[in-house]
Write an enzyme that holds these catalytic residues in place. Structure first.
Site, PDB file in Angstrom:
ATOM      1  N   LYS A 186      63.837 141.776  52.798  1.00 32.54           N
ATOM      2  CA  LYS A 186      62.563 141.749  52.085  1.00 32.54           C
ATOM      3  C   LYS A 186      61.395 141.812  53.065  1.00 32.54           C
ATOM      4  O   LYS A 186      61.344 141.066  54.036  1.00 32.54           O
ATOM      5  CB  LYS A 186      62.462 140.483  51.231  1.00 32.54           C
ATOM      6  N   THR A 214      51.502 133.941  45.280  1.00 37.61           N
ATOM      7  CA  THR A 214      52.811 134.462  45.684  1.00 37.61           C
ATOM      8  C   THR A 214      53.862 133.356  45.802  1.00 37.61           C
ATOM      9  O   THR A 214      54.941 133.598  46.319  1.00 37.61           O
ATOM     10  CB  THR A 214      52.691 135.182  47.034  1.00 37.61           C
ATOM     11  N   GLY A 274      56.888 131.303  45.062  1.00 34.42           N
ATOM     12  CA  GLY A 274      58.100 131.518  44.283  1.00 34.42           C
ATOM     13  C   GLY A 274      58.554 132.959  44.169  1.00 34.42           C
ATOM     14  O   GLY A 274      59.450 133.264  43.385  1.00 34.42           O
ATOM     15  N   CYS A 276      62.350 133.262  45.169  1.00 35.61           N
ATOM     16  CA  CYS A 276      63.207 132.677  44.121  1.00 35.61           C
ATOM     17  C   CYS A 276      63.284 133.608  42.915  1.00 35.61           C
ATOM     18  O   CYS A 276      64.361 133.854  42.362  1.00 35.61           O
ATOM     19  CB  CYS A 276      62.646 131.333  43.674  1.00 35.61           C
TER      20      CYS A 276
END
Length: 269
Positions: free
Chosen positions: A176, A210, A212, A215
Site C-alpha cells: 500500500k 484518514t 482507519g 483496517c
C-alpha cells in the site's frame, strides 16, 4: 432460505469508532457481508491518539473465534493488530482447526509516529507462522520498511521492495502506497506464487480524515473475497470502495485530529 456471506474480524477495538474492529464492522457491512468480531484488545482512543490499551486474555480471544466459527462459520477472516507471540500462536492454532477459504492479514506493526505497536519477537512469528496461512497480507509503507529492510520514501522505492518481500512467508502481498507524498499513488498486488503483479493507481486525496484506512481496506478485501471475487478483482473493488469513502469523508469534520473515512457514503450521501 437465503444465506449471508460471512466475515470474521480478529482485531483490537477503537472506542472512537474510526479504526480497528469498529472500522472493520462498518467496511464489511458496507461491502455486503455479515460481520462478526473477535476482539484482541480494548483501546481508549479518538481522532487525536491512543489513551490506553488493555489486551484481552488469550483464552478469551480464542473462545470468541471458536464461538463464531463453530456456529456461524466464515467465508473469510480478516486479522488486524496482534500484539504478542502468545496471541499470534493461539490464533494460528485455532484457524488451523477450521476450513476458512480466505484469510486477510493486515500486519499492523508501527504507528504513524514510528513507534512499534507489537513486540519485536512477534514480527518473526508473524512471518513464520501466520503469513503462510494468509491469502494476502496488506502492509503499508512503514510495515514494508520493517519487512524488507528498505527505506520507502517514493513510489520507486516501493517497486524496488518487491523482490525483497518475496521471502517473508506470504504468497500474495498488497503493497500500500497511501502514506507516500505524491499526487498519484499506486498500490501493488504481488502474486509471488505465479510471478504476477497488478498495479492500482489512484489520485491522492488531500484530507486529514484518514484514520482507519488500512483496517477498512483489508476488511473490504476480505468481504469481496467472501463474495468469490478473484484476488485481483477483490483488491480492485476494495480500493475503489475505500477511495470513495476517503473522498466523501473529506467534506466532513469530526474530532480534532484525523477523522474516520465515510464508510457508508453510498447510502448517506
Amino acid at each position: 432460505m437465503k444465506t449471508y456471506k460471512r466475515v470474521l474480524s480478529i482485531a483490537g477495538s477503537d472506542s472512537g469508532g474510526g479504526a480497528g474492529i469498529q472500522a472493520d464492522l462498518k467496511a464489511i457491512s458496507a461491502c455486503g457481508c455479515f460481520a462478526m468480531t473477535a476482539i484482541t484488545a480494548v483501546t481508549a482512543q479518538n481522532t487525536v491518539g491512543v489513551k490506553a490499551i488493555e489486551p484481552l486474555p488469550v483464552h478469551v480471544i480464542e473462545a470468541q473465534i471458536r464461538a463464531c466459527l463453530d456456529d456461524i462459520g466464515a467465508d473469510a477472516v480478516k486479522i488486524g493488530m496482534l500484539h504478542s507471540v502468545d496471541v499470534i500462536r493461539a490464533i494460528v492454532k485455532v484457524l488451523q482447526d477450521y476450513p476458512v477459504k480466505h484469510i486477510v492479514v493486515d500486519p499492523v506493526m508501527v504507528a504513524t509516529s514510528g513507534d512499534l505497536l507489537v513486540q519485536r519477537e512477534a514480527i518473526a512469528v508473524l512471518q513464520q507462522e501466520l503469513f503462510p496461512l494468509a491469502s494476502v497480507i496488506t502492509p503499508n509503507t512503514f510495515e514494508i520498511e520493517i519487512l524488507s529492510g528498505m527505506k520507502i520514501n517514493t513510489q520507486e522505492d516501493l517497486y524496488a521492495s518487491i523482490p525483497k518481500m518475496k521471502n517473508i512467508g506470504a504468497s500474495n502481498i498488497l503493497l500500500k502506497a497511501g502514506h507516500l507524498e505524491c499526487e498519484e499513488i499506486t498500490d501493488v498486488l504481488v502474486d509471488y506464487k505465479n510471478d504476477r503483479e497488478y498495479r492500482y493507481t489512484m489520485k491522492k486525496i488531500n484530507t486529514v480524515n484518514t484514520h482507519g484506512t488500512g483496517c477498512s481496506l483489508s476488511s473490504a478485501v476480505a468481504a469481496y473475497l467472501a463474495h468469490d471475487y478473484s484476488m485481483e478483482e477483490a483488491v480492485q473493488a476494495a480500493i475503489n470502495y475505500l477511495h470513495g469513502a476517503i473522498e466523501a469523508a473529506a467534506n466532513y469534520r469530526i474530532g480534532h485530529g484525523h477523522g474516520a473515512v465515510h464508510h457508508f457514503y453510498k447510502w448517506w450521501e
